[in-house]
Write a protein that holds these residues in place. Structure first.
Motif, PDB file in Angstrom:
ATOM      1  N   GLY A  88      -3.929  -5.875   4.880  1.00 42.48           N
ATOM      2  CA  GLY A  88      -2.748  -6.408   5.422  1.00 42.48           C
ATOM      3  C   GLY A  88      -1.546  -5.699   5.226  1.00 42.48           C
ATOM      4  O   GLY A  88      -0.567  -5.589   5.639  1.00 42.48           O
ATOM      5  N   ALA A  89      -1.675  -4.628   4.363  1.00 40.27           N
ATOM      6  CA  ALA A  89      -0.601  -3.662   4.316  1.00 40.27           C
ATOM      7  C   ALA A  89      -0.287  -2.695   5.234  1.00 40.27           C
ATOM      8  O   ALA A  89      -0.894  -2.296   6.080  1.00 40.27           O
ATOM      9  N   ASP A  90       1.082  -2.196   5.224  1.00 43.11           N
ATOM     10  CA  ASP A  90       1.447  -1.302   6.173  1.00 43.11           C
ATOM     11  C   ASP A  90       0.895   0.305   5.852  1.00 43.11           C
ATOM     12  O   ASP A  90       0.578   0.433   4.818  1.00 43.11           O
ATOM     13  N   VAL A  91       1.041   1.015   6.909  1.00 45.02           N
ATOM     14  CA  VAL A  91       0.599   2.532   6.793  1.00 45.02           C
ATOM     15  C   VAL A  91       1.535   3.210   5.786  1.00 45.02           C
ATOM     16  O   VAL A  91       2.691   2.902   6.051  1.00 45.02           O
ATOM     17  N   SER A  92       1.126   3.937   4.880  1.00 44.48           N
ATOM     18  CA  SER A  92       1.924   4.587   3.588  1.00 44.48           C
ATOM     19  C   SER A  92       1.750   6.001   3.770  1.00 44.48           C
ATOM     20  O   SER A  92       0.807   6.385   4.353  1.00 44.48           O
ATOM     21  N   PRO A  93       2.903   6.658   3.140  1.00 42.66           N
ATOM     22  CA  PRO A  93       2.908   8.222   3.340  1.00 42.66           C
ATOM     23  C   PRO A  93       1.521   8.828   2.766  1.00 42.66           C
ATOM     24  O   PRO A  93       1.182   9.967   3.223  1.00 42.66           O
ATOM     25  N   GLY A  94       0.878   8.549   2.009  1.00 44.57           N
ATOM     26  CA  GLY A  94      -0.085   8.934   1.121  1.00 44.57           C
ATOM     27  C   GLY A  94      -1.486   8.471   1.729  1.00 44.57           C
ATOM     28  O   GLY A  94      -2.488   9.028   1.267  1.00 44.57           O
ATOM     29  N   ASP A  95      -1.553   7.774   2.879  1.00 44.60           N
ATOM     30  CA  ASP A  95      -2.636   7.108   3.257  1.00 44.60           C
ATOM     31  C   ASP A  95      -3.481   8.460   4.052  1.00 44.60           C
ATOM     32  O   ASP A  95      -3.019   9.214   4.609  1.00 44.60           O
ATOM     33  N   SER A  96      -4.940   8.320   3.789  1.00 43.78           N
ATOM     34  CA  SER A  96      -5.736   9.497   4.690  1.00 43.78           C
ATOM     35  C   SER A  96      -5.934   8.504   6.025  1.00 43.78           C
ATOM     36  O   SER A  96      -5.551   7.638   6.228  1.00 43.78           O
ATOM     37  N   LEU A  97      -6.539   9.329   6.981  1.00 44.07           N
ATOM     38  CA  LEU A  97      -6.839   8.875   7.975  1.00 44.07           C
ATOM     39  C   LEU A  97      -7.725   7.696   8.311  1.00 44.07           C
ATOM     40  O   LEU A  97      -7.703   7.027   9.142  1.00 44.07           O
ATOM     41  N   GLN A  98      -8.512   7.861   7.083  1.00 41.63           N
ATOM     42  CA  GLN A  98      -9.703   6.641   7.199  1.00 41.63           C
ATOM     43  C   GLN A  98      -8.775   5.426   6.810  1.00 41.63           C
ATOM     44  O   GLN A  98      -9.065   4.341   7.436  1.00 41.63           O
ATOM     45  N   GLU A  99      -7.881   5.621   5.777  1.00 43.23           N
ATOM     46  CA  GLU A  99      -7.246   4.531   5.427  1.00 43.23           C
ATOM     47  C   GLU A  99      -6.088   3.922   6.435  1.00 43.23           C
ATOM     48  O   GLU A  99      -6.191   2.593   6.584  1.00 43.23           O
ATOM     49  N   ILE A 100      -5.743   5.016   7.114  1.00 41.87           N
ATOM     50  CA  ILE A 100      -4.912   4.472   8.439  1.00 41.87           C
ATOM     51  C   ILE A 100      -5.615   3.854   9.376  1.00 41.87           C
ATOM     52  O   ILE A 100      -5.239   2.655   9.909  1.00 41.87           O
ATOM     53  N   ALA A 101      -6.704   4.198   9.584  1.00 45.70           N
ATOM     54  CA  ALA A 101      -7.566   3.664  10.650  1.00 45.70           C
ATOM     55  C   ALA A 101      -8.152   2.205  10.345  1.00 45.70           C
ATOM     56  O   ALA A 101      -8.065   1.111  11.029  1.00 45.70           O
ATOM     57  N   ARG A 102      -8.360   2.080   8.884  1.00 44.45           N
ATOM     58  CA  ARG A 102      -8.830   0.639   8.350  1.00 44.45           C
ATOM     59  C   ARG A 102      -7.601  -0.228   8.381  1.00 44.45           C
ATOM     60  O   ARG A 102      -7.975  -1.427   8.834  1.00 44.45           O
ATOM     61  N   LYS A 103      -6.466   0.167   7.809  1.00 40.61           N
ATOM     62  CA  LYS A 103      -5.303  -0.768   8.037  1.00 40.61           C
ATOM     63  C   LYS A 103      -4.935  -1.213   9.529  1.00 40.61           C
ATOM     64  O   LYS A 103      -4.629  -2.258   9.810  1.00 40.61           O
TER      65      LYS A 103
END
Length: 286
Positions: A88-103
């Motif tokens: 449920g968290a928003d996209v953050s500057p340190g996210d990987s592409l995989q984390e962005i996709a999951r979010k």
């Protein structure tokens, strides 16, 4: 309606100090679980009193109730969708592409789940009936909402309904000004404050049309202007060049509306879809 969706819907109506708190929680909902009320106030550059007022603005008695409610909500979401604590968290500057996709995936899944879960089916039934019996259906939205209107118009047109998407505001207002019997006018706006959409609904209502609003904010301008309101529930990301998560919620609700209309004339619908599918397949083979 979830706590996080309530915060999302309330952001636009909050004072600057309360909005900072809302935006901080939107970006990282777990901060409430990790912080005392003093810590959160310091993080948001505001006061403890402002945090208390924020809690009351979203229907909580105080910070303790907010922490318990949000902890319960995040726990349920993590168990339901199998996501980590940052669910449920928003996209953050340190996210990987995989984390962005999951979010993004988690936010869109939640938007559909919350929208359908909180849908007032009595309202939907009445709107379906109005669409079914309409002599003309006028659809209007600005930006990403226009794409949703076009999606609904395409579906309705395929089953023989006289539905029109009006992309230019002057064109929309002109169509809404015609006092034709049996017109249904739908305005689509996630925040519900788009002036052109509000004017479209106002003109349509003045000229005898039955008006429907599709929005994500209860008490918004278009919600107050329409005869019936269909609500979406969505938590947008920071990257809102155009609507992302809210668009998915709108499309899910539009699909439910279309399916309800199509079912009213089931055999005709099946035949119409078969005919239009066959002719377009044939055209590709030419």
């Amino acid at each position: 309606m979830s706590i996080q969706s309530t915060i999302e819907a309330a952001v636009g109506s909050l004072s600057p100090s309360l909005r900072r708190i809302a935006e901080t929680i939107r970006e990282r909902p777990t901060i409430v679980l990790e912080s005392t009320i003093n810590d959160l106030a310091a993080e948001c550059g505001t006061s403890v009193a402002s945090v208390v007022r924020f809690c009351q603005a979203i229907g909580m008695a105080g910070y303790a109730q907010l922490r318990v409610a949000l902890a319960t909500e995040l726990g349920k979401e993590s168990a339901q969708f199998g996501m980590p604590a940052a669910y449920g968290a928003d996209v953050s500057p340190g996210d990987s592409l995989q984390e962005i996709a999951r979010k993004i995936s988690s936010l869109e899944l939640m938007a559909i789940d919350e929208t359908i879960g909180s849908l007032d089916f009595e309202v939907l039934e009445r709107v379906v009936g109005r669409f079914e019996n309409a002599s003309r259906i006028l659809l209007y939205g600005v930006g990403a909402s226009q794409f949703v209107a076009e999606d609904l118009q395409h579906k309705l047109f395929r089953i023989g309904r006289d539905a029109f998407v009006l992309s230019d505001p002057h064109e929309a207002w002109a169509a809404a000004a015609l006092p034709v019997s049996g017109v249904v006018a739908m305005g689509i706006s996630h925040l519900g404050e788009t002036k052109d959409t509000l004017e479209f609904l106002r003109i349509a209502a003045e000229n005898g049309a039955f008006t429907v609003a599709l929005t994500g904010v209860p008490g918004s301008a278009i919600a107050n202007a329409a005869d019936e309101v269909l609500y979406t529930r969505a938590r947008e990301t920071t990257f809102r060049a155009g609507a992302m998560v809210s668009r998915i919620a709108q499309l899910a609700l539009v699909d439910c509306l279309f399916a309800g209309i199509a079912q009213r004339r089931y055999h005709y619908t099946v035949d119409a879809l078969r005919r239009t599918r066959e002719v377009t397949r044939g055209a590709r083979g030419v």
